[in-house]
Structure formats: C-alpha cells, structure tokens
Design a protein around this motif. Structure first.
Motif, PDB file in Angstrom:
ATOM      1  N   ASN A  32       0.825  -1.216   0.000  1.00  0.00           N
ATOM      2  CA  ASN A  32       0.000   0.000   0.000  1.00  0.00           C
ATOM      3  C   ASN A  32       0.856   1.261   0.000  1.00  0.00           C
ATOM      4  OD1 ASN A  32      -2.255  -1.646   0.075  1.00  0.00           O
ATOM      5  ND2 ASN A  32      -2.518  -1.464   2.283  1.00  0.00           N
ATOM      6  N   ASP A  33       1.925   1.257   0.795  1.00  0.00           N
ATOM      7  CA  ASP A  33       2.825   2.420   0.827  1.00  0.00           C
ATOM      8  C   ASP A  33       3.488   2.637  -0.529  1.00  0.00           C
ATOM      9  OD1 ASP A  33       2.226   2.941   3.462  1.00  0.00           O
ATOM     10  OD2 ASP A  33       4.041   1.978   4.257  1.00  0.00           O
ATOM     11  N   SER A  34       3.912   1.555  -1.151  1.00  0.00           N
ATOM     12  CA  SER A  34       4.567   1.672  -2.455  1.00  0.00           C
ATOM     13  C   SER A  34       3.617   2.223  -3.509  1.00  0.00           C
ATOM     14  CB  SER A  34       5.111   0.315  -2.900  1.00  0.00           C
ATOM     15  OG  SER A  34       6.149  -0.099  -2.050  1.00  0.00           O
ATOM     16  N   ILE A  35       2.374   1.787  -3.468  1.00  0.00           N
ATOM     17  CA  ILE A  35       1.377   2.305  -4.412  1.00  0.00           C
ATOM     18  C   ILE A  35       1.128   3.787  -4.137  1.00  0.00           C
ATOM     19  CG2 ILE A  35      -1.054   2.175  -5.109  1.00  0.00           C
ATOM     20  CD1 ILE A  35      -0.833  -0.881  -4.614  1.00  0.00           C
ATOM     21  N   LYS A  36       1.024   4.139  -2.854  1.00  0.00           N
ATOM     22  CA  LYS A  36       0.813   5.541  -2.479  1.00  0.00           C
ATOM     23  C   LYS A  36       1.967   6.413  -2.967  1.00  0.00           C
ATOM     24  CE  LYS A  36       1.801   6.986   1.563  1.00  0.00           C
ATOM     25  NZ  LYS A  36       1.961   7.153   2.999  1.00  0.00           N
ATOM     26  N   TYR A  37       3.192   5.937  -2.761  1.00  0.00           N
ATOM     27  CA  TYR A  37       4.360   6.712  -3.189  1.00  0.00           C
ATOM     28  C   TYR A  37       4.444   6.812  -4.708  1.00  0.00           C
ATOM     29  CZ  TYR A  37       6.237   6.806   1.566  1.00  0.00           C
ATOM     30  OH  TYR A  37       6.430   7.018   2.897  1.00  0.00           O
ATOM     31  N   PHE A  47       9.676  17.255   0.386  1.00  0.00           N
ATOM     32  CA  PHE A  47       9.375  18.227   1.435  1.00  0.00           C
ATOM     33  C   PHE A  47       8.771  17.574   2.675  1.00  0.00           C
ATOM     34  CE2 PHE A  47       9.502  21.354  -2.124  1.00  0.00           C
ATOM     35  CZ  PHE A  47      10.571  22.095  -1.624  1.00  0.00           C
ATOM     36  N   LYS A  48       8.166  16.386   2.519  1.00  0.00           N
ATOM     37  CA  LYS A  48       7.648  15.654   3.678  1.00  0.00           C
ATOM     38  C   LYS A  48       8.742  14.830   4.358  1.00  0.00           C
ATOM     39  CE  LYS A  48       2.886  15.029   2.120  1.00  0.00           C
ATOM     40  NZ  LYS A  48       1.881  14.024   1.751  1.00  0.00           N
ATOM     41  N   GLY A  49       9.919  14.752   3.729  1.00  0.00           N
ATOM     42  CA  GLY A  49      11.010  13.963   4.289  1.00  0.00           C
ATOM     43  C   GLY A  49      10.932  12.491   3.936  1.00  0.00           C
ATOM     44  N   ASN A  50      10.158  12.163   2.917  1.00  0.00           N
ATOM     45  CA  ASN A  50       9.981  10.764   2.511  1.00  0.00           C
ATOM     46  C   ASN A  50      10.543  10.479   1.124  1.00  0.00           C
ATOM     47  OD1 ASN A  50       8.547  10.228   4.866  1.00  0.00           O
ATOM     48  ND2 ASN A  50       6.598  10.783   3.940  1.00  0.00           N
ATOM     49  N   TYR A  51      11.518  11.268   0.700  1.00  0.00           N
ATOM     50  CA  TYR A  51      12.013  11.143  -0.674  1.00  0.00           C
ATOM     51  C   TYR A  51      12.557   9.751  -0.957  1.00  0.00           C
ATOM     52  CZ  TYR A  51      14.613  12.013  -4.947  1.00  0.00           C
ATOM     53  OH  TYR A  51      15.091  11.952  -6.227  1.00  0.00           O
ATOM     54  N   TRP A  52      13.396   9.210  -0.069  1.00  0.00           N
ATOM     55  CA  TRP A  52      14.003   7.904  -0.328  1.00  0.00           C
ATOM     56  C   TRP A  52      12.993   6.777  -0.173  1.00  0.00           C
ATOM     57  CZ3 TRP A  52      17.776   7.938  -3.350  1.00  0.00           C
ATOM     58  CH2 TRP A  52      18.673   9.001  -3.353  1.00  0.00           C
ATOM     59  N   LYS A  53      12.049   6.927   0.750  1.00  0.00           N
ATOM     60  CA  LYS A  53      10.968   5.930   0.851  1.00  0.00           C
ATOM     61  C   LYS A  53      10.161   5.916  -0.438  1.00  0.00           C
ATOM     62  CE  LYS A  53      10.239   6.170   5.833  1.00  0.00           C
ATOM     63  NZ  LYS A  53       9.291   6.523   6.886  1.00  0.00           N
ATOM     64  N   ASP A  54       9.933   7.092  -1.004  1.00  0.00           N
ATOM     65  CA  ASP A  54       9.217   7.237  -2.272  1.00  0.00           C
ATOM     66  C   ASP A  54       9.967   6.510  -3.381  1.00  0.00           C
ATOM     67  OD1 ASP A  54       8.287   8.193  -4.797  1.00  0.00           O
ATOM     68  OD2 ASP A  54       7.514   9.992  -3.862  1.00  0.00           O
ATOM     69  N   LYS A  55      11.272   6.765  -3.479  1.00  0.00           N
ATOM     70  CA  LYS A  55      12.082   6.150  -4.535  1.00  0.00           C
ATOM     71  C   LYS A  55      12.120   4.628  -4.401  1.00  0.00           C
ATOM     72  CE  LYS A  55      13.282   9.451  -7.117  1.00  0.00           C
ATOM     73  NZ  LYS A  55      12.716   9.486  -8.449  1.00  0.00           N
ATOM     74  N   ILE A  56      12.269   4.136  -3.177  1.00  0.00           N
ATOM     75  CA  ILE A  56      12.306   2.687  -2.953  1.00  0.00           C
ATOM     76  C   ILE A  56      10.948   2.070  -3.254  1.00  0.00           C
ATOM     77  CG2 ILE A  56      12.540   0.918  -1.170  1.00  0.00           C
ATOM     78  CD1 ILE A  56      14.726   2.748   0.087  1.00  0.00           C
ATOM     79  N   GLY A  57       9.871   2.739  -2.850  1.00  0.00           N
ATOM     80  CA  GLY A  57       8.526   2.245  -3.137  1.00  0.00           C
ATOM     81  C   GLY A  57       8.259   2.173  -4.628  1.00  0.00           C
ATOM     82  N   GLU A  58       8.660   3.195  -5.349  1.00  0.00           N
ATOM     83  CA  GLU A  58       8.482   3.190  -6.799  1.00  0.00           C
ATOM     84  C   GLU A  58       9.313   2.095  -7.449  1.00  0.00           C
ATOM     85  OE1 GLU A  58       9.402   7.109  -8.188  1.00  0.00           O
ATOM     86  OE2 GLU A  58       7.624   8.009  -7.287  1.00  0.00           O
ATOM     87  N   ALA A  59      10.523   1.878  -6.939  1.00  0.00           N
ATOM     88  CA  ALA A  59      11.387   0.834  -7.486  1.00  0.00           C
ATOM     89  C   ALA A  59      10.788  -0.551  -7.249  1.00  0.00           C
ATOM     90  CB  ALA A  59      12.777   0.925  -6.863  1.00  0.00           C
ATOM     91  N   LYS A  60      10.185  -0.748  -6.085  1.00  0.00           N
ATOM     92  CA  LYS A  60       9.557  -2.039  -5.788  1.00  0.00           C
ATOM     93  C   LYS A  60       8.382  -2.310  -6.724  1.00  0.00           C
ATOM     94  CE  LYS A  60      10.677  -2.583  -0.901  1.00  0.00           C
ATOM     95  NZ  LYS A  60      10.095  -2.722   0.442  1.00  0.00           N
ATOM     96  N   ILE A  61       7.547  -1.299  -6.940  1.00  0.00           N
ATOM     97  CA  ILE A  61       6.411  -1.469  -7.854  1.00  0.00           C
ATOM     98  C   ILE A  61       6.919  -1.761  -9.264  1.00  0.00           C
ATOM     99  CG2 ILE A  61       4.548  -0.215  -9.025  1.00  0.00           C
ATOM    100  CD1 ILE A  61       3.658  -1.104  -6.342  1.00  0.00           C
TER     101      ILE A  61
END
Length: 87
Positions: A32-37, A47-61
């Motif tokens: 769910n987090d990966s889809i959200k990102y 700006f939310k401080g989640n840039y790397w979580k975003d990148k990893i989530g997108e990479a996983k998807i």
C-alpha cells in the motif's frame, strides 16, 4: 492465437504473481505504501522527508511489474518455440 495464449498465461500465472509479491514486499502495508508513493510527486515526498521511501517504493512497484511481465513473455516465447517445432 497469440493474444489468446497471452490472456490464458496472464490468468494462469496469478499464483506466480502472488509469490513475486511476497518476495518483493514485506507485507500488505508495504504494498500500500509503495502504491501511495507511486502516485505522490517526488517534490511532495521530498518536502515531507519521505524522498528515499518514495524512490524505494516506486522501485519495488516497477520491479514487481517487470517480473510479472517477464514471466509471461518468457512463457509465451517458450510456447511459440514449441509450436514452431511441432508445426
């Protein structure tokens, strides 16, 4: 004939997709987090401080989709090869 075989393979591989999902993602929340990102712009994540979580989530998807498509394409190529030998 190929589209029919491809559709059958797409449906028949659902258990394989589930296995790939379990390999790539820790749990349902990770999915769910990966889809959200994937739908959140990178600038907002930055700006939310989640840039790397975003990148990893997108990479996983992306990895999940690539693996699922690769399985079907490889199976389709094998079936075409077998049909070519038979005919």
């Amino acid at each position: 004939m190929e589209p029919i075989i491809a559709i059958v393979l797409l449906v028949a591989n659902i258990p394989v997709y589930k296995k790939i999902l379990r390999i790539i993602f820790r749990d349902q929340e990770d999915v769910n987090d990966s889809i959200k990102y994937s739908f959140t712009p990178d600038l907002f994540s930055f700006f939310k401080g989640n840039y790397w979580k975003d990148k990893i989530g997108e990479a996983k998807i992306t990895a999940f989709i690539f693996c699922c498509v690769s399985v079907v394409v490889i199976e389709l190529l094998i079936i075409k090869w077998i049909i070519a030998i038979i005919v």
